[in-house]
Scaffold this active site. Structure first.
Site, PDB file in Angstrom:
ATOM      1  N   GLY A 303       0.831  -1.282   0.010  1.00 14.43           N
ATOM      2  CA  GLY A 303      -0.009   0.056   0.053  1.00 14.43           C
ATOM      3  C   GLY A 303       0.848   1.241  -0.100  1.00 14.43           C
ATOM      4  N   GLU A 304       0.276   2.307   0.733  1.00 13.08           N
ATOM      5  CA  GLU A 304       1.239   3.810   0.869  1.00 13.08           C
ATOM      6  C   GLU A 304       1.111   4.273  -0.550  1.00 13.08           C
ATOM      7  OE1 GLU A 304       4.973   2.918   2.625  1.00 13.08           O
ATOM      8  OE2 GLU A 304       4.153   2.155   4.352  1.00 13.08           O
TER       9      GLU A 304
END
Length: 336
Positions: A303-304
């Site tokens: 993610g991120e």
């Protein structure tokens, strides 16, 4: 300037009225591509990417100078159901890590030459447990959309949105299931690494949420099953469309946010490409429903915005070749 989102009807109207690509710039880019010093089609998808980018930027010979990465963070009441291997406190801790430059996305954004912004959305007030009630009220959804809407820098020329939110693969799975059908198990993966019992429990939670709140309307699904950071990503992607800023989609959770927009307005994601296919099992199916072929497949599941940030380099390379290469006439090379 983007207008203020006074209500959800305004958001829907803005998305419906958003401009498409500049046809003259697209045509000019196609013509230039046919004159570059290479065999036709020799750069494969890079050629398509450059022409796509040129059309959205309204410039047949564009450059990428100001990419932006935005990470949105939110907490989820559904984590009370035991759907994550990590506690919600980690969201706050990771936001601090982002702000101090210590996370993977900080390094990837820097390597891509992108400025990075972080927005934490009411972390002390998690969304409701969607097995019990809608995750957000209409006002909470609107506020989250507005955060994303306002976070996009109008001077940026390529956008990646990412997220941080412990438990947020659960609402993403619920969104996918609600919008595109199938069984909860088709959409539910291990996220941060739950064991078999945890996966069974997570699948139960997704099934209960979809049964309670299912809808075919993208914004209704986002409100009932989503999260603040997911809604903020949707708001940012929509703002980029209005501003004609191309978007590189990140992983499963980002694409769940994007899917909500796709269900609101046909063609809402025409300005977006899929940066990568993550290791989350249902991401490939979600990309299929969105009609997006990923640029990369590296087994990422962080993610991120990490996969999207990596793919910035692919798009920049495509545009650099398109705009920087000589034509046959300029190089004095025979075109056959």
């Amino acid at each position: 300037m983007l207008p203020e989102l006074t209500d959800l009807s305004t958001f829907r109207a803005q998305l419906a009225a958003a401009p498409g690509p500049d046809t003259a710039a697209t045509q000019g880019a196609e013509e230039r591509n046919g004159q570059l010093t290479k065999p036709p089609g020799a750069l494969g998808r890079l050629e398509d990417l450059a022409i796509w980018y040129a059309g959205w930027r309204g410039n047949a010979r564009p450059s990428i100078e100001a990419p932006q990465v935005i990470v949105f963070a939110g907490n989820h009441g559904v984590t009370a159901q035991g759907v994550s291997a990590f506690p919600p406190e980690v969201t706050v801790q990771m936001v601090a890590n982002f702000q101090h430059g210590g996370a993977a996305i900080n390094q990837l954004a820097k390597a891509a030459g992108a400025k990075m912004d972080v927005h934490a959305l009411d972390l002390d007030n998690p969304t409701a447990d969607f097995t019990q009630a809608p995750a957000m009220t209409e006002d909470e959804l609107l506020a989250a959309l507005q955060t994303g809407w306002n976070a996009v820098d109008p001077s940026s020329d390529l956008l990646v949105v990412g997220e941080m939110g412990i438990g947020n693969t659960t609402p993403a799975a619920a969104i996918g299931c609600a919008l595109f059908g199938g069984e909860a198990g088709d959409w539910t993966g291990r996220g941060t690494g739950v064991d078999d019992a945890g996966l069974a429990n997570k699948t139960r939670v997704v099934a209960e949420g979809v049964a309670k709140h299912g809808s075919e309307d993208g914004l209704e699904v986002l409100q009932r099953l989503g999260g603040r950071e997911i809604a903020a990503m949707a708001g940012a992607i929509a703002a980029a469309r209005v501003l004609r800023i191309p978007v590189v989609l990140d992983g499963f959770i980002c694409c769940a946010a994007a899917a909500c927009l796709a269900k609101v307005t046909e063609g809402a994601l025409d300005h977006a490409v899929a940066g990568h296919q993550s290791a989350e099992g249902a991401h490939g199916a979600l990309l299929g429903h969105l009609g997006k072929e990923p640029l990369l497949s590296l087994g990422l599941r962080l993610g991120e915005g990490s996969g999207g940030a990596l793919a910035i380099n692919i798009v920049k390379s495509a545009v650099a070749c398109h705009s920087g290469m000589a034509t046959f006439a300029e190089a004095g090379v025979s075109d056959g």
